[in-house]
Design a protein around this motif. Structure first.
Motif, PDB file in Angstrom:
ATOM      1  N   ASP A 237       6.782  -5.493  10.441  1.00 28.79           N
ATOM      2  CA  ASP A 237       6.158  -4.184  10.192  1.00 28.79           C
ATOM      3  C   ASP A 237       5.715  -3.989   8.747  1.00 28.79           C
ATOM      4  OD1 ASP A 237       6.760  -3.792  12.800  1.00 28.79           O
ATOM      5  OD2 ASP A 237       8.292  -2.269  12.489  1.00 28.79           O
ATOM      6  N   PHE A 238       6.436  -4.578   7.783  1.00 28.27           N
ATOM      7  CA  PHE A 238       6.151  -4.324   6.369  1.00 28.27           C
ATOM      8  C   PHE A 238       5.521  -5.532   5.674  1.00 28.27           C
ATOM      9  CE2 PHE A 238       9.005  -0.913   7.344  1.00 28.27           C
ATOM     10  CZ  PHE A 238       8.636   0.121   6.497  1.00 28.27           C
ATOM     11  N   ILE A 239       4.805  -6.347   6.411  1.00 27.26           N
ATOM     12  CA  ILE A 239       4.215  -7.545   5.817  1.00 27.26           C
ATOM     13  C   ILE A 239       3.067  -7.196   4.864  1.00 27.26           C
ATOM     14  CG2 ILE A 239       2.499  -7.976   7.628  1.00 27.26           C
ATOM     15  CD1 ILE A 239       3.315 -10.980   7.398  1.00 27.26           C
ATOM     16  N   PHE A 240       2.449  -6.037   5.068  1.00 25.34           N
ATOM     17  CA  PHE A 240       1.373  -5.631   4.148  1.00 25.34           C
ATOM     18  C   PHE A 240       1.914  -5.394   2.739  1.00 25.34           C
ATOM     19  CE2 PHE A 240      -1.478  -2.320   2.304  1.00 25.34           C
ATOM     20  CZ  PHE A 240      -2.630  -3.089   2.244  1.00 25.34           C
ATOM     21  N   ALA A 241       3.186  -4.988   2.630  1.00 23.68           N
ATOM     22  CA  ALA A 241       3.806  -4.810   1.317  1.00 23.68           C
ATOM     23  C   ALA A 241       3.942  -6.152   0.605  1.00 23.68           C
ATOM     24  CB  ALA A 241       5.172  -4.138   1.455  1.00 23.68           C
ATOM     25  N   VAL A 242       4.202  -7.215   1.347  1.00 21.91           N
ATOM     26  CA  VAL A 242       4.270  -8.560   0.760  1.00 21.91           C
ATOM     27  C   VAL A 242       2.907  -8.960   0.204  1.00 21.91           C
ATOM     28  CG1 VAL A 242       4.767 -10.990   1.214  1.00 21.91           C
ATOM     29  CG2 VAL A 242       6.100  -9.208   2.362  1.00 21.91           C
ATOM     30  N   CYS A 243       1.852  -8.642   0.970  1.00 18.88           N
ATOM     31  CA  CYS A 243       0.488  -8.915   0.498  1.00 18.88           C
ATOM     32  C   CYS A 243       0.211  -8.166  -0.801  1.00 18.88           C
ATOM     33  CB  CYS A 243      -0.518  -8.518   1.568  1.00 18.88           C
ATOM     34  SG  CYS A 243      -2.246  -8.693   1.083  1.00 18.88           S
ATOM     35  N   GLY A 244       0.597  -6.897  -0.859  1.00 22.48           N
ATOM     36  CA  GLY A 244       0.361  -6.097  -2.055  1.00 22.48           C
ATOM     37  C   GLY A 244       1.109  -6.611  -3.262  1.00 22.48           C
ATOM     38  N   GLU A 245       2.349  -7.086  -3.054  1.00 23.90           N
ATOM     39  CA  GLU A 245       3.154  -7.569  -4.165  1.00 23.90           C
ATOM     40  C   GLU A 245       2.641  -8.912  -4.695  1.00 23.90           C
ATOM     41  OE1 GLU A 245       7.850  -8.251  -5.290  1.00 23.90           O
ATOM     42  OE2 GLU A 245       7.202  -8.592  -3.220  1.00 23.90           O
ATOM     43  N   GLU A 246       2.284  -9.826  -3.820  1.00 28.74           N
ATOM     44  CA  GLU A 246       1.941 -11.174  -4.244  1.00 28.74           C
ATOM     45  C   GLU A 246       0.460 -11.349  -4.585  1.00 28.74           C
ATOM     46  OE1 GLU A 246       3.410 -14.142  -1.623  1.00 28.74           O
ATOM     47  OE2 GLU A 246       5.509 -13.541  -1.904  1.00 28.74           O
ATOM     48  N   PHE A 247      -0.406 -10.577  -3.927  1.00 32.84           N
ATOM     49  CA  PHE A 247      -1.846 -10.709  -4.162  1.00 32.84           C
ATOM     50  C   PHE A 247      -2.458  -9.481  -4.824  1.00 32.84           C
ATOM     51  CE2 PHE A 247      -0.851 -13.449  -0.524  1.00 32.84           C
ATOM     52  CZ  PHE A 247      -1.352 -14.660  -0.974  1.00 32.84           C
ATOM     53  N   GLY A 248      -1.659  -8.449  -5.029  1.00 30.75           N
ATOM     54  CA  GLY A 248      -2.118  -7.280  -5.755  1.00 30.75           C
ATOM     55  C   GLY A 248      -3.170  -6.469  -5.026  1.00 30.75           C
ATOM     56  N   PHE A 249      -3.819  -5.598  -5.778  1.00 33.96           N
ATOM     57  CA  PHE A 249      -4.857  -4.737  -5.210  1.00 33.96           C
ATOM     58  C   PHE A 249      -6.020  -5.564  -4.672  1.00 33.96           C
ATOM     59  CE2 PHE A 249      -8.913  -2.535  -5.862  1.00 33.96           C
ATOM     60  CZ  PHE A 249      -8.734  -1.435  -5.026  1.00 33.96           C
ATOM     61  N   ILE A 250      -6.400  -6.618  -5.396  1.00 32.80           N
ATOM     62  CA  ILE A 250      -7.524  -7.455  -4.973  1.00 32.80           C
ATOM     63  C   ILE A 250      -7.220  -8.130  -3.644  1.00 32.80           C
ATOM     64  CG2 ILE A 250      -8.951  -9.438  -5.572  1.00 32.80           C
ATOM     65  CD1 ILE A 250      -9.448  -6.940  -7.274  1.00 32.80           C
ATOM     66  N   GLY A 251      -6.015  -8.658  -3.497  1.00 28.57           N
ATOM     67  CA  GLY A 251      -5.639  -9.306  -2.249  1.00 28.57           C
ATOM     68  C   GLY A 251      -5.569  -8.332  -1.086  1.00 28.57           C
ATOM     69  N   SER A 252      -5.016  -7.148  -1.342  1.00 30.16           N
ATOM     70  CA  SER A 252      -4.938  -6.130  -0.291  1.00 30.16           C
ATOM     71  C   SER A 252      -6.332  -5.689   0.125  1.00 30.16           C
ATOM     72  CB  SER A 252      -4.127  -4.929  -0.787  1.00 30.16           C
ATOM     73  OG  SER A 252      -2.802  -5.305  -1.114  1.00 30.16           O
TER      74      SER A 252
END
Length: 380
Positions: free
Chosen positions: A274-289
């Motif tokens: 459910d919270f995998i988008f938070a992992v994307c935000g942390e590791e890839f930042g705003f650009i990755g999200s």
């Protein structure tokens, strides 16, 4: 509305030929939609590998899920829309019967009775209803012809709420929510007026105190947590607080792939689902999200194109509902992870780890591809 100004075209009154002028058309696969799906899936696998602490077994299992789902998508794409139209009523009936079966003999897991155990495997009948409900409503409105009448609207609302309430009884509030979204999106596309929509929202607001009485304690706690996560930072508010910390700490470019601390140090719960988008935000930042959101929107825009170019009422209503439900699914997940919506337990489509919801989603993409590739070229 999408359908009000788009007249029905009876392709049987003209000479026609199928749209199979390319390899992709011949195998009934819409390449732009497939490309968008593959872009999203590839990025999702990178995120999943990191969120699972570099556990290659998890990625391998996800690849198996993807392979199965892709196979289902290919099969569904081969079936002409007219076949879906003929079987829509019976698919809905079977889905409702299976929902009843869950209440009687369903398998219980994590406090919810959502699965039917067939010995070899388990499955969630509520996943079938995600397709069965828009299929049935699109067939119904195609059969009675538009515009909508009060009787048709009332009938549709009953047909929507019936399976949604059965799903909520399991309890599976997230699926019940998506069933309502899928059903009412068909009504909206069929020409439901804003006056009726406003009235329905008003009645829903008035019914909120009654619904509150029937909600489970954990569901009430989610509402309180949404309004004020800090009221219980080590309990019910823990998930969303850690999620916000993970996303905020990513900054513009993120901490780098495999370098997320919130997920790798196990501060972030449910980081592969459910919270995998938070992992994307942390590791890839705003650009990755933002990149991930762009991949989602590529799929949505292609699905909208298919909807607009569908050649009959049934296909347009069905394609529009499947597209809107997909959009609501990922928007809701991102909203709950960032704290702008209550936590509902919805996975991030094609990114979160899991199999049953992915198979259903890819089946819906297969139906969309069928609508696009089985179109007929009108000739004079």
């Amino acid at each position: 509305m999408l359908l009000i100004n788009t007249p029905n075209r009876n392709i049987n009154t003209h000479q026609t030929k199928p749209v199979t002028h390319s390899f992709w058309g011949f195998i009934h696969i819409d390449f732009p939609l497939l490309l968008g799906i593959l872009l999203l899936v590839c990025m999702g696998l990178f995120i999943l590998y990191s969120s699972s602490s570099s556990n290659i077994i998890v990625v391998q299992k996800q690849l198996i899920h993807l392979g199965l789902a892709m196979g289902v998508m290919f099969i569904f794409a081969q079936i002409p829309p007219i076949v879906y139209q003929r079987w829509a009523f019976w698919i809905y009936v079977v889905g409702v019967v299976l929902l009843f079966a869950v209440l009687l003999i369903g398998h219980t897991g994590k406090g919810a009775e959502r699965w039917l155990n067939l010995g070899i495997f388990r499955f969630q009948p509520s996943e079938i209803m995600k397709l069965a409900l828009p299929l049935f409503l699109a067939w119904h409105f195609h059969k009675i012809h538009l515009p909508l009448t009060t009787r048709a609207i009332t009938f549709a609302i009953v047909m929507i709420l019936f399976p949604a309430l059965l799903a909520a009884k399991q309890p599976d509030l997230s699926t019940a929510f998506l069933l309502v979204v899928a059903g009412f999106s068909v009504l909206f596309l069929a020409g439901l007026g804003w006056r009726i929509i406003t009235l329905a929202l008003g009645l829903a607001a008035l019914a909120a105190p009654i619904l509150w009485y029937f909600m489970h304690d954990y569901q009430k706690k989610r509402i309180f947590t949404f309004l004020n996560p800090e009221r219980d930072p080590l309990g019910s508010g823990y998930h969303i607080i850690q999620s916000k910390i993970a996303i905020g700490s990513g900054g513009l470019f993120g901490k780098g792939w495999l370098n997320g601390t919130q997920s790798h140090l196990h501060f972030l719960p449910e980081n592969s689902t459910d919270f995998i988008f938070a992992v994307c935000g942390e590791e890839f930042g705003f650009i990755g999200s933002l990149t991930l959101i762009i991949f989602f929107m590529i799929i949505v825009l292609r699905c909208l194109y298919i909807t607009i170019n569908a050649q009959d009422t049934f296909s347009r209503l069905l394609a529009g509902s499947l597209t809107f439900t997909f959009f609501v699914s990922f928007f809701t997940n991102m909203g709950m992870v960032t704290g702008i919506l209550p936590v509902m337990g919805l996975p991030l489509p094609l990114v979160s780890y899991g199999g049953s919801s992915m198979v259903t989603l890819m089946a819906s993409f297969g139906i969309l591809m069928s609508i696009q590739t089985h179109r007929k070229l009108l000739t004079t």
